[in-house]
Scaffold this motif. Structure first.
Motif, short mmCIF file in Angstrom:
data_model
loop_
_atom_site.label_atom_id
_atom_site.label_comp_id
_atom_site.label_asym_id
_atom_site.label_seq_id
_atom_site.Cartn_x
_atom_site.Cartn_y
_atom_site.Cartn_z
N ILE A 65 0.83 -1.21 0.00
CA ILE A 65 0.00 0.00 0.00
C ILE A 65 0.87 1.26 0.00
N GLY A 66 2.11 1.13 -0.44
CA GLY A 66 2.96 2.30 -0.64
C GLY A 66 3.58 2.87 0.62
N LEU A 67 3.64 2.09 1.70
CA LEU A 67 4.17 2.57 2.97
C LEU A 67 5.39 1.76 3.39
N SER A 68 6.06 2.26 4.42
CA SER A 68 7.12 1.52 5.08
C SER A 68 6.95 1.70 6.58
N ALA A 69 7.51 0.79 7.36
CA ALA A 69 7.42 0.91 8.81
C ALA A 69 8.05 2.20 9.29
N GLU A 70 9.16 2.59 8.69
CA GLU A 70 9.85 3.82 9.10
C GLU A 70 8.97 5.05 8.91
N ILE A 94 6.08 5.02 11.53
CA ILE A 94 6.56 5.36 12.87
C ILE A 94 6.86 6.85 12.99
N GLN A 95 7.41 7.46 11.95
CA GLN A 95 7.64 8.90 11.98
C GLN A 95 6.34 9.67 12.11
N ILE A 96 5.30 9.22 11.41
CA ILE A 96 3.99 9.86 11.53
C ILE A 96 3.47 9.75 12.96
N ALA A 97 3.59 8.56 13.53
CA ALA A 97 3.11 8.33 14.89
C ALA A 97 3.87 9.16 15.91
N LYS A 98 5.19 9.23 15.77
CA LYS A 98 5.99 10.00 16.72
C LYS A 98 5.69 11.50 16.64
N ALA A 99 5.48 11.99 15.43
CA ALA A 99 5.15 13.41 15.28
C ALA A 99 3.86 13.74 16.02
N ALA A 100 2.87 12.87 15.89
CA ALA A 100 1.59 13.09 16.58
C ALA A 100 1.76 12.98 18.09
N SER A 101 2.55 12.01 18.53
CA SER A 101 2.75 11.81 19.96
C SER A 101 3.46 12.99 20.60
N TYR A 102 4.50 13.49 19.97
CA TYR A 102 5.25 14.61 20.53
C TYR A 102 4.40 15.89 20.52
N ALA A 103 3.56 16.05 19.50
CA ALA A 103 2.68 17.22 19.46
C ALA A 103 1.67 17.17 20.61
N GLU A 113 5.74 12.69 4.54
CA GLU A 113 6.28 11.37 4.18
C GLU A 113 5.81 10.90 2.81
N MET A 114 4.57 11.23 2.44
CA MET A 114 3.97 10.60 1.26
C MET A 114 4.02 11.45 0.00
N LEU A 115 3.99 12.77 0.11
CA LEU A 115 4.00 13.60 -1.10
C LEU A 115 5.26 13.40 -1.94
N PHE A 146 -0.14 -4.33 12.07
CA PHE A 146 0.47 -3.86 13.30
C PHE A 146 1.90 -3.40 13.01
N VAL A 147 2.19 -2.13 13.25
CA VAL A 147 3.49 -1.58 12.88
C VAL A 147 4.41 -1.44 14.08
N ALA A 148 3.94 -0.86 15.17
CA ALA A 148 4.82 -0.64 16.32
C ALA A 148 4.02 -0.62 17.61
N ASP A 149 4.58 -1.23 18.63
CA ASP A 149 4.05 -1.20 19.99
C ASP A 149 5.28 -1.13 20.88
N GLU A 150 5.71 0.10 21.20
CA GLU A 150 7.02 0.28 21.80
C GLU A 150 7.04 1.43 22.78
N ASN A 151 8.08 1.45 23.59
CA ASN A 151 8.31 2.58 24.49
C ASN A 151 9.05 3.67 23.73
N LEU A 152 8.71 4.91 24.01
CA LEU A 152 9.40 6.04 23.40
C LEU A 152 10.74 6.26 24.07
N GLU A 153 11.69 6.76 23.30
CA GLU A 153 13.03 7.01 23.84
C GLU A 153 12.98 8.05 24.95
N ALA A 154 12.22 9.10 24.73
CA ALA A 154 12.05 10.14 25.75
C ALA A 154 10.61 10.08 26.23
#
Length: 212
Positions: free
Chosen positions: A15-20, A23-32, A61-63, A177-185
């Motif tokens: 579907i045109g995606l990668s795990a990396e 995860i970047q999309i998810a981290k951006a939302a989490s930090y915001a 990421e996608m454009l 399922f892409v990631a279920d992990e603890n954040l570094e910070a």
């Protein structure tokens, strides 16, 4: 559900995606979400900030990969007509678990129409487990990057919801399922409140005559 590491990457690639990227999309939302100032910001600020940051990072990421920004019924997405796919972002209560994710905010008519559109009038045939490319001119299949952030934990999956009634998704054709992990910070988790989105119910009222 696709959850084994060896299966996740090819499923995302289809579907045109990668795990990396996911995860970047998810981290951006989490930090915001973590930028919330209790007692200063509106109570729905964490969800709103997370949603806006998720959409921004989704497009960043996608454009470059040839996807286009789009908007359907006031819902911000990216679309790839060559692949016949559309991607949105969704804050959820949980992800990568046996139970399906539940949207933090109730879904309105806009989301219901968006999710149902590809399946109207038998535009194309597919089974419930295998993604098949829609025929030329069909409405794109709709997937969501579903992100759950709680304190220092981050969960993210990419899922294709089934058409539904009501205010919440009612099952998914596919879940990756892409990631279920603890954040570094560690992130200070704000109280979960519905975010401000544009997917509102359309309300029609009759004009009242006379004086109130």
């Amino acid at each position: 559900m696709i959850k084994h590491a060896g299966d996740v990457r090819p499923a995302l690639s289809q579907i045109g995606l990668s795990a990396e990227k996911v995860i970047q999309i998810a981290k951006a939302a989490s930090y915001a979400r973590a930028e919330y100032l209790p007692g200063i910001d509106p109570v729905n600020a964490p969800g709103t900030k997370a949603h806006q940051a998720g959409i921004r990072q989704l497009r960043l990421e996608m454009l470059p990969a040839g996807w286009k920004s789009g908007r359907f019924n006031n819902i911000e997405v990216v679309v790839n007509h060559d692949l016949g796919l559309m991607l949105g972002f969704q804050n959820v209560d949980r992800a990568c678990e046996e139970s399906s994710p539940i949207s933090i905010s109730d879904r309105g008519e806009g989301t219901r129409q968006l999710v149902a559109r590809p399946y109207e009038a038998d535009l194309f045939k597919q089974d419930n487990n295998q993604l098949q490319a829609p025929r030329s001119g069909a409405f794109p299949l709709v997937w969501f990057v579903c992100v759950a952030a709680d304190k220092d934990k981050l969960q993210v999956e990419v899922s294709r919801p089934k058409p539904f009634d009501g205010s919440q998704f009612k099952g998914f054709f596919e879940r990756i399922f892409v990631a279920d992990e603890n954040l570094e910070a560690p992130v200070v988790a704000a109280k979960v409140e519905p975010e401000e989105e544009d997917d509102h119910e359309i309300v029609i009222t009759k004009k009242q005559h006379g004086h109130s």
